[in-house]
Design an enzyme around this catalytic site. Structure first.
Site, PDB file in Angstrom:
ATOM      1  N   GLU A   1     -62.250-110.112  86.191  1.00  0.00           N
ATOM      2  CA  GLU A   1     -62.292-108.992  85.549  1.00  0.00           C
ATOM      3  C   GLU A   1     -63.201-107.844  86.465  1.00  0.00           C
ATOM      4  OE1 GLU A   1     -58.889-109.908  81.660  1.00  0.00           O
ATOM      5  OE2 GLU A   1     -61.413-110.838  81.606  1.00  0.00           O
TER       6      GLU A   1
ATOM      7  N   ASP B   1     -57.418 -78.998  71.505  1.00  0.00           N
ATOM      8  CA  ASP B   1     -56.467 -77.317  71.560  1.00  0.00           C
ATOM      9  C   ASP B   1     -57.780 -76.430  72.688  1.00  0.00           C
ATOM     10  OD1 ASP B   1     -58.825 -76.254  69.449  1.00  0.00           O
ATOM     11  OD2 ASP B   1     -58.168 -77.304  68.419  1.00  0.00           O
TER      12      ASP B   1
END
Ligand code: DGJ
Length: 748
Positions: free
Chosen positions: A616, A536
């Protein structure tokens, strides 16, 4: 002039670049709301309020016996009061010492000032550049002696208006604030939908659009935190509004505790929106002379759909909510060991991960849960913020130095508001845990909550965290919070103040965060609450970024980050590349796709790098380079949702740099279909007159695409911004399952 008062008509007009907000103090002192929407002039708009006698909607005594049309039950108002004839949901309810609950606030005075108001003890937007104006309107209830100051902050350039209020007991005897609203917004006309963001653990902020029909539609939290279940934000829009068209109003509560958003359509089809601290578990006692500040709410409006609204909020949150050093500089690409090791680590293992991370270009290593006290799993140790040197194999200082020697910075995890029953802290201070005498408490993840409303608890946390942060080279803190608040009781408060605990809890957390920031201004704090359970604008005032969700599956993240993006900018959304198969869903996805999704957040990794293949590792290196290269566009640019994750096959979103020279179109195939139908998108936010060239990000050869799709990227081919935004482009087909593309449009 952002705030204009006309003494003739007693109207207050707030003007931003594209919007007008108007209110009027009428002859009876009621502060009417007359308009919020597309910019207009400053003339008195109260003519549009239609007053008619309607049965069962009474009239204030002062109107006499002839005027039956003037009813508080129908008038659009800036603050709605319980108990004096407005039967809709109210934004304020106050009970007097004698038990009566009646409030009728009338205009008394006002002040217009340069700059932005602040709210003691609470987060609130700020005005660094002297761009804001504040209007304070004093409202008074003579009978009870309650004064309410309504605050309006006007940020004209960003089309944002903020609201908050201060309630003062200027009368004799105690008052009890039962409902403390930050906003009452009335619309006399319009058919609206309410868009809210619901969820649960590992699936936060999913969009839901509901028509506002007669009755009361509400979302909220009584969990002591804003919660993953409903985000403290909402959009009210006309029924036909879309991403690109239609009127939409956005609201974001700058608060991290219990909240309530209510949308009510009344008997004459008017719509009221109220945002308050959730009244279910809230009563605040005001002794004579005492005052109470409500949290702040941010409001914005766009006449052109949701994208405009989101971009207002993104820029506003980046510039006027997020503070400190990390507001303006690039945040480090981080690696967090949680999904890599969980509790199973020692110092050497962490240093090995950090070493690999440094080689791949990652800049910060974060040691998650399990480094302190007796904490081999999640059943014990919380509260004992002392490094477990036996487990680490060295002191925290030594570990931090070893990590820094690999070339990355060092960060560390805390869960300050929690305590385990199996901890030295609990054994020493059982009274610091929230429990109600005579009742067994509610356990969650086997933890209890510390009573953050107590100053001694706040001081303990501050003392422990300060010592730890001073003891080692720590540049980052992850502030976690893994349960909802329950069993509220503070023995030092009298019975008629026990209703204050939920709010005091939030204020206590804010105090600790504020002091911490003051002591360690260089520290980067990332908020977290079992993922995005306290995402928030209140937390963003202290923690410039917040872990978005514990669900790190990139396909799931499309929905979560899509919902989050309506209000919050990408550089606040903690997002990491994790292992495949994913730990939450078992889904297998390409590493590139995980990178594309995480790059629209703060970007980092959360896996054991030692387990990656060389190929990777090269891909990780590439991703870090791409992210750094595109940082300004991805994190600070304008944001456009081009399709939704609920669409047929492909989620597409775009970021455009502020100078409009670069745009990134991100596309993830979330569903593979046979006999594929092409996905077309129109780019947005470009300069119509500029010429752009399209390319795929480094490492993606367009020649691997089917021949007829290579046309977009052919050498020498350019497009005007106008073409890209009108005719648009197709998204290249997927070559592997869950394929993702990043298409860069660069000024030629
Ligand atoms: C919940 C967080 O969301 C995770 O990332 C991790 O930090 C765990 N808590 C640790 O307990």
């Amino acid at each position: 002039m952002a705030v204009y008062y006309d003494p003739e008509t007693r109207t207050f007009t707030l003007s931003t670049r594209n919007t007008t907000y108007q209110m009027k103090a009428d002859e009876l002192g009621t502060l009417l709301h007359t308009y919020y929407g597309t910019k207009t002039d400053t003339s008195d708009l109260s003519y549009a309020i239609h007053m008619q006698d309607r049965g069962l909607s009474g009239n204030p005594y002062e109107t006499g016996q002839t005027d039956r049309g003037y009813s508080l039950d129908q008038l659009p108002q800036e603050v709605s009061c319980f108990g004096t004839g407005d039967y809709r949901t109210s934004s304020m309810k106050i009970t007097n010492e004698d038990g009566t609950a009646a409030l009728r606030l009338k205009y008394a005075d006002h002040k217009i000032q340069k700059g932005k108001y602040s709210l003691p003890g609470l987060p609130a937007s700020y005005d660094g550049e002297g761009a804001a104006q504040t209007l304070s309107i004093t409202m008074r209830d003579e009978e009870s002696g309650v004064t309410v100051e309504l605050y309006y902050g006007v940020f004209a350039d960003l089309d944002v208006i903020t609201r908050a209020a201060r309630i003062v007991n200027d009368g004799p005897g105690a008052k009890y604030v039962n409902k403390a609203g930050s906003m009452n917004l009335d619309f006399v006309s319009g058919e609206f939908d309410l868009i809210t963001f619901y969820g649960k653990w590992a699936r936060e902020r999913v969009t839901e659009r509901t028509p506002v029909n007669h009755g009361n539609l509400s979302i909220g939290s009584v969990r002591g935190a804003s919660s993953p279940h409903y985000n403290p934000s909402a959009i009210l829009c006309e029924r036909s509004a879309t991403e690109t068209a239609g009127e939409a109003y956005g609201f974001a509560y700058v608060y991290s505790g219990d909240f309530l958003f209510e949308a009510e359509k009344d008997q004459i089809d008017q719509t009221r929106l109220v945002c308050s601290i959730h009244p279910m578990d809230f009563t605040w006692k005001l002794a004579p002379g005492e005052s109470f500040y409500t949290p702040e709410i941010l409001m914005t409006y766009s006449a052109d759909g949701f994208a405009g609204l989101s971009n207002h909020f993104h820029e506003f949150i980046r510039k006027h909510i997020v503070r400190g050093k990390w507001r303006d500089i690039r945040r480090p690409v981080l690696i967090n060991n949680w999904e890599g090791t969980y509790f199973d680590f020692n110092g050497d293992k962490l240093v090995a991960i950090a070493k690999d991370a440094a080689e791949l270009g990652i800049e910060l290593f974060v040691m998650d849960d399990g480094w302190f006290g007796k904490r081999e799993d999640d059943n014990s140790g919380l509260g004992d913020w002392y490094p477990n040197e036996k487990k680490l194999g060295c002191t925290l200082k030594e570990l931090g130095e070893r990590i820094e020697d690999t070339g990355v910075k060092f960060g560390i995890w805390f869960e300050p508001e929690a305590v385990s029953e199996d901890s030295d802290l609990y054994r020493e201070h059982p009274e610091w845990a929230m429990t109600i005498p005579g009742r067994l408490p509610n356990r969650s993840r086997n933890e209890l909550i510390l009573n953050m409303g107590r100053e001694d608890v706040q001081d303990y946390i501050l003392e422990r965290m300060t010592e730890i942060l001073r003891s080692a080279p720590i540049s980052y803190v992850k502030w976690d919070f893994n349960r909802s608040v329950c069993d509220k009781f503070i023995e030092t408060l009298p019975p008629d103040r026990q209703g204050e605990i939920a709010h005091r809890f939030t204020l206590g957390t804010y105090r600790v965060l504020e002091e911490l920031i003051r002591t360690f201004p260089e520290l980067l704090i990332e908020g977290c609450s079992s993922g995005g359970g306290r995402f928030d604008a209140g937390m963003l005032y202290y923690t410039p970024q917040i872990w978005c969700s514990d669900d790190t599956d990139p396909i799931e993240r499309l929905t979560i980050q899509y919902g989050t993006s309506f209000i919050y900018p990408p550089n606040t959304m903690g997002a990491h590349v994790s292992a495949s198969p994913n730990h939450q869903t078992r889904r297998v996805t390409p590493l590139q796709t995980r990178g594309v999704t995480a790059m629209s957040g703060t970007f980092g990794y959360e896996l054991d790098l030692n387990k990656l293949t060389d190929e990777e590792k090269q891909e990780v290196k590439r991703q870090v380079r791409v992210f750094r290269d595109l940082y300004e566009t991805l994190e600070q640019g304008e944001y456009y949702r081009l399709t939704t994750p609920f669409s047929d096959t492909c989620t597409v979103w775009e970021q455009v740099s502020r100078d409009k020279r670069t745009a990134v179109v991100n596309a993830v195939y979330h569903y593979a279909r046979a006999n594929h139908t092409p996905v077309y998108v129109r780019l947005r936010g470009l300069d119509t007159e500029k010429t752009y060239r399209l390319r795929l990000t480094e490492g993606n050869d367009y020649k691997t695409l089917p021949e007829h799709e290579q046309i977009l990227f052919e050498e020498g081919r350019t497009f005007t911004g106008r073409t890209l935004m009108t005719r648009g482009i197709f998204i290249p087909i997927y070559l592997t399952e869950y394929q993702a593309w990043q298409i860069i449009a660069e000024e030629a």
